[in-house]
Each structure stands twice: as C-alpha cells, then as structure tokens.
Design a protein around this motif. Structure first.
Motif, PDB file in Angstrom:
ATOM      1  N   TYR A   7      -6.462  -9.034   5.882  1.00 26.76           N
ATOM      2  CA  TYR A   7      -5.895  -8.104   6.868  1.00 26.76           C
ATOM      3  C   TYR A   7      -5.039  -7.060   6.153  1.00 26.76           C
ATOM      4  N   ALA A   8      -4.313  -7.476   5.117  1.00 27.42           N
ATOM      5  CA  ALA A   8      -3.527  -6.516   4.343  1.00 27.42           C
ATOM      6  C   ALA A   8      -4.430  -5.432   3.768  1.00 27.42           C
ATOM      7  N   GLU A   9      -5.593  -5.836   3.275  1.00 25.95           N
ATOM      8  CA  GLU A   9      -6.532  -4.865   2.713  1.00 25.95           C
ATOM      9  C   GLU A   9      -7.035  -3.915   3.789  1.00 25.95           C
ATOM     10  N   GLN A  10      -7.288  -4.455   4.991  1.00 26.16           N
ATOM     11  CA  GLN A  10      -7.739  -3.598   6.092  1.00 26.16           C
ATOM     12  C   GLN A  10      -6.633  -2.629   6.508  1.00 26.16           C
ATOM     13  N   ILE A  11      -5.411  -3.133   6.615  1.00 25.30           N
ATOM     14  CA  ILE A  11      -4.285  -2.277   6.996  1.00 25.30           C
ATOM     15  C   ILE A  11      -4.134  -1.127   6.009  1.00 25.30           C
ATOM     16  N   LEU A  12      -4.190  -1.448   4.724  1.00 26.45           N
ATOM     17  CA  LEU A  12      -4.050  -0.418   3.701  1.00 26.45           C
ATOM     18  C   LEU A  12      -5.172   0.610   3.801  1.00 26.45           C
ATOM     19  N   GLU A  13      -6.378   0.143   4.066  1.00 30.73           N
ATOM     20  CA  GLU A  13      -7.520   1.048   4.191  1.00 30.73           C
ATOM     21  C   GLU A  13      -7.382   1.955   5.412  1.00 30.73           C
ATOM     22  N   VAL A  14      -6.984   1.377   6.550  1.00 27.42           N
ATOM     23  CA  VAL A  14      -6.868   2.153   7.786  1.00 27.42           C
ATOM     24  C   VAL A  14      -5.766   3.188   7.679  1.00 27.42           C
TER      25      VAL A  14
ATOM     26  N   PRO B 168      -8.034   3.933  15.723  1.00 26.46           N
ATOM     27  CA  PRO B 168      -7.568   4.602  16.953  1.00 26.46           C
ATOM     28  C   PRO B 168      -6.083   4.397  17.235  1.00 26.46           C
ATOM     29  N   LEU B 169      -5.594   3.169  17.073  1.00 27.43           N
ATOM     30  CA  LEU B 169      -4.176   2.918  17.324  1.00 27.43           C
ATOM     31  C   LEU B 169      -3.300   3.631  16.295  1.00 27.43           C
ATOM     32  N   ILE B 170      -3.690   3.582  15.033  1.00 28.52           N
ATOM     33  CA  ILE B 170      -2.878   4.211  13.993  1.00 28.52           C
ATOM     34  C   ILE B 170      -2.813   5.718  14.211  1.00 28.52           C
ATOM     35  N   ALA B 171      -3.895   6.334  14.676  1.00 28.19           N
ATOM     36  CA  ALA B 171      -3.868   7.760  14.984  1.00 28.19           C
ATOM     37  C   ALA B 171      -2.858   8.051  16.090  1.00 28.19           C
TER      38      ALA B 171
ATOM     39  N   SER C  93      -4.478   4.463   4.961  1.00 29.30           N
ATOM     40  CA  SER C  93      -4.824   5.454   3.937  1.00 29.30           C
ATOM     41  C   SER C  93      -5.789   6.506   4.461  1.00 29.30           C
ATOM     42  N   ALA C  94      -6.602   6.125   5.447  1.00 28.43           N
ATOM     43  CA  ALA C  94      -7.590   7.047   5.998  1.00 28.43           C
ATOM     44  C   ALA C  94      -7.007   7.992   7.049  1.00 28.43           C
ATOM     45  N   GLU C  95      -5.762   7.750   7.485  1.00 28.14           N
ATOM     46  CA  GLU C  95      -5.133   8.597   8.505  1.00 28.14           C
ATOM     47  C   GLU C  95      -4.501   9.819   7.831  1.00 28.14           C
ATOM     48  N   ALA C  96      -4.979  11.002   8.191  1.00 27.74           N
ATOM     49  CA  ALA C  96      -4.553  12.240   7.523  1.00 27.74           C
ATOM     50  C   ALA C  96      -3.068  12.531   7.704  1.00 27.74           C
ATOM     51  N   LEU C  97      -2.464  12.035   8.772  1.00 25.99           N
ATOM     52  CA  LEU C  97      -1.049  12.322   9.025  1.00 25.99           C
ATOM     53  C   LEU C  97      -0.106  11.408   8.259  1.00 25.99           C
ATOM     54  N   LEU C  98      -0.654  10.416   7.558  1.00 24.30           N
ATOM     55  CA  LEU C  98       0.188   9.429   6.886  1.00 24.30           C
ATOM     56  C   LEU C  98       0.018   9.480   5.375  1.00 24.30           C
ATOM     57  N   GLN C  99       1.102   9.140   4.693  1.00 25.44           N
ATOM     58  CA  GLN C  99       1.089   9.115   3.232  1.00 25.44           C
ATOM     59  C   GLN C  99       1.756   7.828   2.753  1.00 25.44           C
ATOM     60  N   ASN C 100       1.131   7.157   1.779  1.00 24.92           N
ATOM     61  CA  ASN C 100       1.653   5.898   1.262  1.00 24.92           C
ATOM     62  C   ASN C 100       2.940   6.128   0.475  1.00 24.92           C
ATOM     63  N   THR C 101       3.929   5.260   0.699  1.00 27.82           N
ATOM     64  CA  THR C 101       5.182   5.356  -0.053  1.00 27.82           C
ATOM     65  C   THR C 101       5.093   4.609  -1.374  1.00 27.82           C
ATOM     66  N   ALA C 102       4.062   3.755  -1.537  1.00 34.89           N
ATOM     67  CA  ALA C 102       3.931   2.946  -2.748  1.00 34.89           C
ATOM     68  C   ALA C 102       2.983   3.617  -3.727  1.00 34.89           C
ATOM     69  N   ASP C 103       3.164   3.300  -4.990  1.00 34.14           N
ATOM     70  CA  ASP C 103       2.246   3.831  -5.989  1.00 34.14           C
ATOM     71  C   ASP C 103       1.113   2.837  -6.222  1.00 34.14           C
ATOM     72  N   THR C 104       0.206   3.181  -7.081  1.00 37.57           N
ATOM     73  CA  THR C 104      -0.965   2.348  -7.307  1.00 37.57           C
ATOM     74  C   THR C 104      -0.679   1.139  -8.195  1.00 37.57           C
ATOM     75  N   ALA C 105       0.523   1.089  -8.776  1.00 37.35           N
ATOM     76  CA  ALA C 105       0.841  -0.010  -9.695  1.00 37.35           C
ATOM     77  C   ALA C 105       0.779  -1.364  -9.010  1.00 37.35           C
ATOM     78  N   ASN C 106       1.094  -1.401  -7.727  1.00 38.00           N
ATOM     79  CA  ASN C 106       1.064  -2.654  -6.973  1.00 38.00           C
ATOM     80  C   ASN C 106      -0.075  -2.652  -5.970  1.00 38.00           C
ATOM     81  N   GLY C 107      -1.132  -1.922  -6.289  1.00 35.52           N
ATOM     82  CA  GLY C 107      -2.288  -1.895  -5.395  1.00 35.52           C
ATOM     83  C   GLY C 107      -2.068  -1.110  -4.128  1.00 35.52           C
ATOM     84  N   GLY C 108      -0.996  -0.327  -4.079  1.00 33.00           N
ATOM     85  CA  GLY C 108      -0.702   0.435  -2.868  1.00 33.00           C
ATOM     86  C   GLY C 108       0.209  -0.284  -1.892  1.00 33.00           C
ATOM     87  N   TYR C 109       0.610  -1.519  -2.238  1.00 27.87           N
ATOM     88  CA  TYR C 109       1.508  -2.279  -1.369  1.00 27.87           C
ATOM     89  C   TYR C 109       2.958  -1.999  -1.759  1.00 27.87           C
TER      90      TYR C 109
END
Length: 249
Positions: free
Chosen positions: A193-200, A169-172, A202-218
């Motif tokens: 918590y890092a794993e939860q943050i990444l999951e939350v 809800p907050l991220i939206a 990633s699930a927000e349609a308005l947001l896109q990750n700047t990192a690639d998968t080489a570092n697990g998305g971090y």
C-alpha cells in the motif's frame, strides 16, 4: 455548523449517512468500511457532555472555518482517526491549528470526544460522515493547510485493492483543496500500500514529494505523529511503517 440544538446526547444512526445501507449512498470510493463495536459508558457520556460543542452536522454546504472554530487559524483535515489517540496528541502539540476530523465509527468518535474532554482540547471538530462527501461538498478549494490519512485499511488481498481509499480521484480532490504550500501526510504499515500511495501521489500534478530519492521517496516520520500502541507492537514484530509527505505546488 455546530449542533447545539439539544442537551441530550446525539444518538448515532444505525447506518451513518452515506454508509452502505443508506439509500442515498452511490459512491464507489468511500473513506471507511463499516465496523461493529460497542460504545462504552465513558464514550456515551462524552457524546452527551461535549458532543453538542465538538460534533458538526453534515450540511453539504461550504464550510466557514472561522465561524466553526470561532477563530482564524490553519486548518488540518484528518480522514479516519480510529480511536483518536494520534489526533488528540497532535492537536495538543499544535493548539494554534484547527483540526477537522472525519470518522464514521461511533466508538471511535466517542473515544475522541472523551479525549477532548479529558485533555481540554478546543481545536478539534468532528464530522461523523463519509469524508469523500465532506471533501466534495463542504471543503472549499485551496482552503486547507494540511491533511492526514494515517493507517487506512490496506485491503490486503489483490482482488480488494480497488477498495483502497488512496486512489487518484480522491487525491485529486484533496490536492485541489490544499492551499499552495499545504501538505498531505499519509502513513501505512503495509508495504504494497505504501508503494501504491507513493505512486498515486507522485502522479498528481498539484503535489510534490518532500522526500528525496535516498529513502525511496519515503519521508522520515514527522515528529508530530506519535507512535501508537498498535504501531509499537508492529515495530517490535519487525513490521515496517512508511510515511509519505507531499506538498501542494
């Protein structure tokens, strides 16, 4: 928006507006947990000397950034700045940007005001109020160029995970208030918590990750985020730190 009504130091309320003890508070997700702490003489002096210029009053009305900062510039929101060490560092690195900082912990607010005075930082304003209510009621949609959430309370015990700040809800809400191309930067030293943050995020349609998968998305630690004393101590003890940086599509 800037409180210049008195030359006397603002007297922080025993219970900040919107905090758990305030009868007007009914929110299930908050940007803070109440902490005790003593305001030093230096912090109190900063409240008196620079507080009237740099402390904003919570109004519940949409904010006009140009009026608040007396200029038009990119605006970055920070939620929970602690004692303001990283905030002051980043603001000094980026004088061309405005920083709107939310924190309810009175000694932390006093510490940042002291840093503002000592470093002659003119691009910071502080709201000593629950950031969730600030986002809901004062920040226009698609108005922010960025948002920082550094080392939020991890609520280590599984039964307390629901109290964590970074949830869907907050991220939206935050994503909706970022301009297209604006960014959200979160950092934590607690891997679950890092794993939860990444999951939350990633699930927000308005947001896109700047990192690639080489570092697990971090993301690599951006140069602008300094290593705090707390973080340096953790690194020496072998603790990890995870940065998550997404942009608004």
């Amino acid at each position: 928006m800037i409180d210049t009504s008195s030359s006397n130091p603002p007297i922080p309320p025993a219970v900040p507006e919107g905090a758990p003890g305030d009868p007007s508070h009914h929110r299930t997700i908050r940007s803070f947990v109440r902490r005790t702490g003593r305001t030093t003489l230096g912090q109190a002096k900063a409240f008196a000397d620079v507080g009237p210029k740099f402390l904003l009053s919570y109004s519940g009305q949409a904010m006009d950034y140009a009026a608040v900062y007396q200029r038009s510039a990119p605006t970055i929101l920070e939620i929970g700045f602690g004692m303001g060490e990283a905030t002051a560092h980043i603001a000094a690195l980026m004088p061309e940007k405005n920083f709107l900082c939310c924190e309810v912990h009175t000694p932390g607010v006093g510490a940042l005001l002291k840093r503002i005075d000592e470093q002659a930082l003119g691009n910071i304003r502080i709201l000593q109020h629950d950031a969730v209510e600030v986002i809901d009621n004062m920040l226009p949609l698609a108005s922010l160029d960025g948002a920082h959430i550094f080392f939020p309370d991890p609520w280590h015990k599984k039964k307390h995970n629901k109290r964590r700040l970074i949830q869907a809800p907050l991220i939206a809400k935050l994503a909706a208030r970022l301009k297209p191309g604006g960014y959200l930067h979160c950092a934590t030293d607690w891997q679950p918590y890092a794993e939860q943050i990444l999951e939350v995020l990633s699930a927000e349609a308005l947001l896109q990750n700047t990192a690639d998968t080489a570092n697990g998305g971090y993301a690599p630690k951006p140069d602008y985020r300094p290593l705090t004393k707390f973080e340096n101590r953790g690194i020496k003890l072998g603790h990890g730190v995870w940065d998550v940086v997404f942009t608004r599509v």
